[in-house]
Motif scaffolding. Structure first.
Motif, mmCIF file in Angstrom:
data_model
loop_
_atom_site.group_PDB
_atom_site.id
_atom_site.type_symbol
_atom_site.label_atom_id
_atom_site.label_comp_id
_atom_site.label_asym_id
_atom_site.label_seq_id
_atom_site.Cartn_x
_atom_site.Cartn_y
_atom_site.Cartn_z
ATOM 1 N N LEU A 39 33.798 18.728 12.545
ATOM 2 C CA LEU A 39 33.980 17.329 12.898
ATOM 3 C C LEU A 39 33.488 16.387 11.803
ATOM 4 C CD1 LEU A 39 34.865 15.454 15.265
ATOM 5 C CD2 LEU A 39 32.486 15.480 16.037
ATOM 6 N N ASP A 40 32.615 16.871 10.925
ATOM 7 C CA ASP A 40 32.000 15.992 9.930
ATOM 8 C C ASP A 40 32.405 16.314 8.506
ATOM 9 O OD1 ASP A 40 30.815 18.417 9.918
ATOM 10 O OD2 ASP A 40 28.738 17.704 9.922
ATOM 11 N N ALA A 41 33.360 17.203 8.300
ATOM 12 C CA ALA A 41 33.784 17.560 6.940
ATOM 13 C C ALA A 41 35.216 18.078 6.986
ATOM 14 C CB ALA A 41 32.843 18.602 6.336
ATOM 15 N N GLY A 42 35.876 18.010 5.825
ATOM 16 C CA GLY A 42 37.238 18.516 5.735
ATOM 17 C C GLY A 42 38.293 17.488 6.081
ATOM 18 N N ARG A 43 39.534 17.966 6.076
ATOM 19 C CA ARG A 43 40.658 17.049 6.329
ATOM 20 C C ARG A 43 40.663 16.495 7.746
ATOM 21 N NH1 ARG A 43 45.161 19.305 6.586
ATOM 22 N NH2 ARG A 43 44.575 21.490 6.343
ATOM 23 N N PHE A 44 40.142 17.256 8.677
ATOM 24 C CA PHE A 44 40.178 16.840 10.081
ATOM 25 C C PHE A 44 38.825 16.307 10.553
ATOM 26 C CE2 PHE A 44 43.658 19.840 9.649
ATOM 27 C CZ PHE A 44 44.700 19.133 10.229
ATOM 28 N N ALA A 45 38.065 15.780 9.634
ATOM 29 C CA ALA A 45 36.809 15.142 10.011
ATOM 30 C C ALA A 45 37.083 13.814 10.724
ATOM 31 C CB ALA A 45 35.934 14.935 8.776
ATOM 32 N N LEU A 46 36.053 13.296 11.366
ATOM 33 C CA LEU A 46 36.219 12.066 12.134
ATOM 34 C C LEU A 46 36.444 10.852 11.235
ATOM 35 C CD1 LEU A 46 36.167 10.723 14.909
ATOM 36 C CD2 LEU A 46 33.681 10.497 14.673
ATOM 37 N N GLU A 47 35.832 10.836 10.064
ATOM 38 C CA GLU A 47 35.927 9.673 9.181
ATOM 39 C C GLU A 47 37.355 9.410 8.705
ATOM 40 O OE1 GLU A 47 33.890 7.973 5.045
ATOM 41 O OE2 GLU A 47 33.152 9.804 6.000
ATOM 42 N N PRO A 48 38.117 10.429 8.227
ATOM 43 C CA PRO A 48 39.529 10.154 7.867
ATOM 44 C C PRO A 48 40.373 9.676 9.044
ATOM 45 C CG PRO A 48 38.793 12.227 6.914
ATOM 46 C CD PRO A 48 37.725 11.802 7.874
ATOM 47 N N LEU A 49 40.058 10.162 10.251
ATOM 48 C CA LEU A 49 40.805 9.714 11.422
ATOM 49 C C LEU A 49 40.558 8.238 11.689
ATOM 50 C CD1 LEU A 49 42.615 10.478 13.817
ATOM 51 C CD2 LEU A 49 40.521 10.991 15.118
ATOM 52 N N VAL A 50 39.298 7.794 11.509
ATOM 53 C CA VAL A 50 38.991 6.377 11.676
ATOM 54 C C VAL A 50 39.716 5.544 10.622
ATOM 55 C CG1 VAL A 50 37.144 4.662 11.604
ATOM 56 C CG2 VAL A 50 36.781 6.839 12.782
ATOM 57 N N GLY A 51 39.781 6.052 9.382
ATOM 58 C CA GLY A 51 40.511 5.338 8.336
ATOM 59 C C GLY A 51 41.993 5.218 8.649
ATOM 60 N N TRP A 52 42.586 6.295 9.157
ATOM 61 C CA TRP A 52 44.015 6.257 9.546
ATOM 62 C C TRP A 52 44.240 5.238 10.654
ATOM 63 C CZ3 TRP A 52 45.967 8.216 14.350
ATOM 64 C CH2 TRP A 52 47.368 8.214 14.441
ATOM 65 N N THR A 53 43.349 5.226 11.649
ATOM 66 C CA THR A 53 43.463 4.269 12.752
ATOM 67 C C THR A 53 43.372 2.837 12.246
ATOM 68 O OG1 THR A 53 42.470 5.883 14.266
ATOM 69 C CG2 THR A 53 42.487 3.571 14.958
ATOM 70 N N THR A 54 42.460 2.597 11.312
ATOM 71 C CA THR A 54 42.309 1.240 10.769
ATOM 72 C C THR A 54 43.561 0.801 10.032
ATOM 73 O OG1 THR A 54 39.931 1.621 10.541
ATOM 74 C CG2 THR A 54 40.891 -0.218 9.299
ATOM 75 N N LEU A 55 44.156 1.706 9.256
ATOM 76 C CA LEU A 55 45.392 1.362 8.544
ATOM 77 C C LEU A 55 46.517 1.021 9.514
ATOM 78 C CD1 LEU A 55 45.525 3.944 5.594
ATOM 79 C CD2 LEU A 55 45.281 1.466 5.430
ATOM 80 N N LEU A 56 46.589 1.748 10.625
ATOM 81 C CA LEU A 56 47.653 1.476 11.600
ATOM 82 C C LEU A 56 47.483 0.088 12.218
ATOM 83 C CD1 LEU A 56 48.099 4.826 13.563
ATOM 84 C CD2 LEU A 56 49.040 4.139 11.368
ATOM 85 N N VAL A 57 46.260 -0.219 12.634
ATOM 86 C CA VAL A 57 46.017 -1.460 13.360
ATOM 87 C C VAL A 57 46.136 -2.672 12.445
ATOM 88 C CG1 VAL A 57 44.302 -2.754 14.682
ATOM 89 C CG2 VAL A 57 44.581 -0.290 15.069
ATOM 90 N N VAL A 58 45.588 -2.559 11.228
ATOM 91 C CA VAL A 58 45.497 -3.721 10.339
ATOM 92 C C VAL A 58 46.773 -3.940 9.542
ATOM 93 C CG1 VAL A 58 44.229 -4.708 8.391
ATOM 94 C CG2 VAL A 58 42.991 -3.500 10.199
ATOM 95 N N PHE A 59 47.438 -2.877 9.123
ATOM 96 C CA PHE A 59 48.537 -3.042 8.165
ATOM 97 C C PHE A 59 49.871 -2.476 8.641
ATOM 98 C CE2 PHE A 59 50.984 -1.296 4.570
ATOM 99 C CZ PHE A 59 51.299 -2.479 3.929
ATOM 100 N N LEU A 60 49.924 -1.181 8.915
ATOM 101 C CA LEU A 60 51.221 -0.519 9.066
ATOM 102 C C LEU A 60 51.987 -0.998 10.298
ATOM 103 C CD1 LEU A 60 53.152 1.469 7.840
ATOM 104 C CD2 LEU A 60 52.006 3.316 9.110
ATOM 105 N N THR A 61 51.323 -1.097 11.435
ATOM 106 C CA THR A 61 52.030 -1.512 12.655
ATOM 107 C C THR A 61 52.567 -2.937 12.555
ATOM 108 O OG1 THR A 61 50.768 0.036 14.027
ATOM 109 C CG2 THR A 61 51.829 -1.832 15.139
ATOM 110 N N PRO A 62 51.764 -3.937 12.124
ATOM 111 C CA PRO A 62 52.342 -5.295 11.982
ATOM 112 C C PRO A 62 53.499 -5.347 10.988
ATOM 113 C CG PRO A 62 49.943 -5.392 11.971
ATOM 114 C CD PRO A 62 50.310 -3.954 11.887
#
Length: 351
Positions: free
Chosen positions: A294-317
């Motif tokens: 959960l805290d390292a690698g491609r499927f860690a929580l931090e990259p998921l939070v970054g992906w979510t932020t990109l969706l909400v702030v930029f990609l979806t609008p």
């Protein structure tokens, strides 16, 4: 130089249209020629009856001309050839029919109002030719109603009461519609068949029929401007030349203003964003259950939070805006948003 009628033609004036006595018809032709480029700023002037036109004054006069106002009948009415109960009856109009008040004039003369009633019922969807109307007079107030129907009590009562003094009045028999000439709207056209809806109809859950929001969400939307009215209480939307279709006839209930359409598109985009987040979180949870840290690698929580932020702030609008511009349906907007968001997910987290 002398004209054929004996008048003197000034430099810059078109030939054969100047004369000592310029009639109204000639002056109308002068205006047409001005639109075609004759005269320019110099204008046209005939000796013997001076009148001066300029292109600027012509266009300013056209801009000041009021547009016809679209009115809906709340009761039955008779369209007369003249402002008289003894004149020929051109048509019988019913509740919900649409007419146009010529020049936007809503002041009845002696209880009579000059209107245009549509003649077209079957609309040519690939055409921009002028719509066909017939001009006539409607009895909308006393004493015209009494003369047209015999007595005021025998006149048809309007279907909608809007208050006011006793007896029928203009604002009771004819009411302005919510959309008017030249206004930009979109027409919703329900589809007769749709592969997804046809498949859903076979499920036991929808054996009694699909909810109303399902056909509406996949309906085609055609944006255009109100160009007139047709029979059976329909508006005519004119779209750009070459569009498929160029002309659409729609009832008022299926017209959508830009603000309402933007709100619907935004809601569909937000639903698509929520579905994307559920899918992304589900795929990550699947990996975590299989032992991914959960805290390292491609499927860690931090990259998921970054992906979510990109969706909400930029990609979806950024994805919602083109869907509104190109008049996508609500279902199409939802699918496009999910597709774009999951495409980014695949780029970030795929092997």
């Amino acid at each position: 130089r002398r004209c054929a009628t004996g008048g003197v033609r000034q430099r810059g004036a078109p030939p054969r249209l100047c004369g000592r006595d310029a009639t109204g018809a000639l002056l109308a032709q002068h205006e047409v020629l001005l639109q075609q480029g004759w005269g320019g700023a110099a204008g046209i002037r005939c000796l013997g009856q001076p009148r001066f036109f300029t292109a600027a004054s012509l266009f300013a006069r056209q801009a000041e001309e009021p547009r016809n106002q679209i009115l809906r009948l709340t009761g039955a009415a008779k369209l007369r050839a003249q402002a008289s109960a003894d004149s020929e009856m051109l048509a019988e109009l019913g509740v919900g029919d649409l007419v146009e008040a010529i020049g936007g004039n809503l002041e009845p003369a002696g209880g009579w109002l000059l209107v245009r009633s549509p003649l077209e019922d079957r609309i040519d969807v690939m055409s921009d030719k002028p719509l066909e109307y017939q001009d006539g007079w409607l009895a909308v107030a006393a004493p015209a109603l009494e003369a047209d129907f015999g007595t005021a009590s025998s006149a048809p009562a309007p279907a909608e009461e809007t208050g006011g003094a006793a007896g029928l009045a203009l604002e009771k028999l004819l009411v302005p519609t919510d959309v008017q000439m030249g206004e930009r709207v979109a027409a919703r056209v329900l589809l007769e068949t749709h592969p997804v809806l046809d498949a859903l109809k076979k499920l036991p859950l929808f054996k009694d029929g699909l909810p109303n929001w399902m056909p509406v969400s996949v309906a085609e939307l055609y944006a255009g401007r109100i160009a007139g009215v047709a029979k059976r209480g329909r508006f005519i939307l004119q779209r750009p030349s070459g569009a498929m279709p160029e002309r659409v006839a729609s009832v008022p209930e299926k017209l959508i203003r830009p603000k309402a359409r933007m709100r619907q598109t935004t809601i569909a985009g937000i639903l698509g964003l929520g579905l994307s987040l559920v899918l992304g979180l589900g795929l990550h949870a699947r990996k975590w259950v299989r032992g991914e840290p959960l805290d390292a690698g491609r499927f860690a929580l931090e990259p998921l939070v970054g992906w979510t932020t990109l969706l909400v702030v930029f990609l979806t609008p950024v994805t919602i805006l083109p869907c509104f511009i190109f008049t996508n349906s609500q279902a199409s907007t939802l699918v496009v948003v999910v597709w774009m968001n999951m495409l980014l997910y695949n780029d970030l987290f795929s092997e």
